[in-house]
Write an enzyme that holds these catalytic residues in place. Structure first.
Site, PDB file in Angstrom:
ATOM      1  N   THR A   9       0.845  -1.183   0.000  1.00  0.00           N
ATOM      2  CA  THR A   9       0.000   0.000   0.000  1.00  0.00           C
ATOM      3  C   THR A   9       0.882   1.235   0.000  1.00  0.00           C
ATOM      4  O   THR A   9       2.060   1.175   0.390  1.00  0.00           O
ATOM      5  CB  THR A   9      -0.928   0.019   1.235  1.00  0.00           C
ATOM      6  N   HIS A  10       0.326   2.351  -0.418  1.00  0.00           N
ATOM      7  CA  HIS A  10       1.006   3.636  -0.319  1.00  0.00           C
ATOM      8  C   HIS A  10       0.358   4.480   0.772  1.00  0.00           C
ATOM      9  O   HIS A  10       0.654   5.672   0.891  1.00  0.00           O
ATOM     10  CB  HIS A  10       0.947   4.369  -1.665  1.00  0.00           C
ATOM     11  N   ALA A  12      -0.007   5.343   4.518  1.00  0.00           N
ATOM     12  CA  ALA A  12       0.685   5.201   5.796  1.00  0.00           C
ATOM     13  C   ALA A  12      -0.275   4.858   6.919  1.00  0.00           C
ATOM     14  O   ALA A  12       0.077   4.146   7.864  1.00  0.00           O
ATOM     15  CB  ALA A  12       1.437   6.492   6.131  1.00  0.00           C
ATOM     16  N   LYS A  14      -2.913   2.964   6.721  1.00  0.00           N
ATOM     17  CA  LYS A  14      -3.194   1.531   6.661  1.00  0.00           C
ATOM     18  C   LYS A  14      -2.051   0.724   7.265  1.00  0.00           C
ATOM     19  O   LYS A  14      -2.277  -0.300   7.922  1.00  0.00           O
ATOM     20  CB  LYS A  14      -3.445   1.088   5.215  1.00  0.00           C
ATOM     21  N   ASP A  74      -7.553  -6.361  -0.252  1.00  0.00           N
ATOM     22  CA  ASP A  74      -8.442  -5.733  -1.219  1.00  0.00           C
ATOM     23  C   ASP A  74      -9.851  -5.851  -0.669  1.00  0.00           C
ATOM     24  O   ASP A  74     -10.234  -6.912  -0.157  1.00  0.00           O
ATOM     25  CB  ASP A  74      -8.341  -6.417  -2.587  1.00  0.00           C
ATOM     26  N   SER A  75     -10.607  -4.770  -0.746  1.00  0.00           N
ATOM     27  CA  SER A  75     -11.918  -4.792  -0.107  1.00  0.00           C
ATOM     28  C   SER A  75     -12.905  -3.923  -0.866  1.00  0.00           C
ATOM     29  O   SER A  75     -12.528  -3.101  -1.706  1.00  0.00           O
ATOM     30  CB  SER A  75     -11.815  -4.317   1.351  1.00  0.00           C
ATOM     31  N   PHE A 164     -14.172   6.271   5.711  1.00  0.00           N
ATOM     32  CA  PHE A 164     -14.069   6.705   4.324  1.00  0.00           C
ATOM     33  C   PHE A 164     -14.981   5.827   3.488  1.00  0.00           C
ATOM     34  O   PHE A 164     -15.645   4.909   3.996  1.00  0.00           O
ATOM     35  CB  PHE A 164     -12.624   6.608   3.826  1.00  0.00           C
ATOM     36  N   ASP A 167     -18.654   4.149   4.360  1.00  0.00           N
ATOM     37  CA  ASP A 167     -18.860   4.074   5.809  1.00  0.00           C
ATOM     38  C   ASP A 167     -20.043   4.903   6.309  1.00  0.00           C
ATOM     39  O   ASP A 167     -20.769   4.458   7.199  1.00  0.00           O
ATOM     40  CB  ASP A 167     -17.590   4.500   6.550  1.00  0.00           C
ATOM     41  N   ARG A 195     -11.991  -5.901   7.437  1.00  0.00           N
ATOM     42  CA  ARG A 195     -10.526  -5.849   7.343  1.00  0.00           C
ATOM     43  C   ARG A 195      -9.875  -6.372   8.614  1.00  0.00           C
ATOM     44  O   ARG A 195      -8.912  -7.122   8.575  1.00  0.00           O
ATOM     45  CB  ARG A 195     -10.059  -4.428   7.057  1.00  0.00           C
TER      46      ARG A 195
END
Length: 210
Positions: A9-10, A12, A14, A74-75, A164, A167, A195
């Site tokens: 991931t990019h 931070a 997460k 992935d979700s 986000f 939600d 998750r």
């Protein structure tokens, strides 16, 4: 010895969430988590047709580029009356990737005639761990995938400012009250989220690294 693990991931934020959840299941001090962004890795093309496939694509790519164990997830949202939709297209449902306001507005419009009792949905997350042979405990390459859901219902208008994506529209079933995911604290949400469940399930395989 501390084992470095790449989180594909990019984001931070997460990374922080994943490291905390994994640390609840295994001894977190044994691992150092870094993002693919910190290593300047490019994003792979996610052309899978399932959450599982796309999670594996990201984890395999990060592992092959670094030679390190790689973790990816992935979700997305699945609305029962819409089949598997938005599904893997959740983040770009309106046509613009990551435009939460547009995605929510389009989904509400599509569900406008659906009765409240039929507005059931689920968030689904696939977590994938790829361990190259050179760093696994037994010298063999391993791939693991865990898929978990969080069931709930969709409201007719947004509520809450945390989180986000979808939600603000989603009320999880597995709670004492009737908060949306965007009204919960991060701790409340992670305790029941798709998750959180998937990452806690995949964490058991970190034992193959030590």
């Amino acid at each position: 010895m501390v084992q470095k693990v790449v989180v594909a991931t990019h984001n931070a934020g997460k990374l922080t969430e994943i490291a905390r959840i994994i640390g609840e299941t295994v001894e977190g001090s044994q691992f150092e988590f870094v993002t693919s962004g910190q290593l300047d890795l490019p994003d792979p093309v996610e052309d899978g047709t399932t959450f599982e496939a796309n999670a594996l694509i990201k984890a395999r790519d990060a592992a092959s580029r670094t030679g390190l164990p790689a973790l990816a997830d992935d979700s997305g949202l699945i609305v029962d009356v819409m089949g598997m939709a938005p599904g893997i297209l959740s983040a770009r449902w309106s046509g613009r990737h990551g435009d939460d306001a547009a995605n929510n507005a389009l989904l509400l419009a599509q569900l406008s005639d659906i009765p409240d009792e039929e507005r059931t949905a689920r968030f689904r997350c696939a977590a994938a761990l790829v361990i190259p042979a050179q760093v696994s405990a037994d010298g063999q390459a391993h791939e693991y995938v865990q898929v978990c859901d969080m069931e709930g219902v969709l409201l007719r208008e947004e509520r809450g400012y945390n989180g986000f994506g979808y939600d603000p529209l989603f009320v999880p079933r597995d709670q004492e009250g009737s908060l949306t995911s965007a009204e919960m604290t991060a701790q409340e949400k992670n305790a029941i989220s798709h998750r959180g469940k998937a990452l806690r399930a995949i964490a058991q395989y970190f034992h193959d690294l030590v």
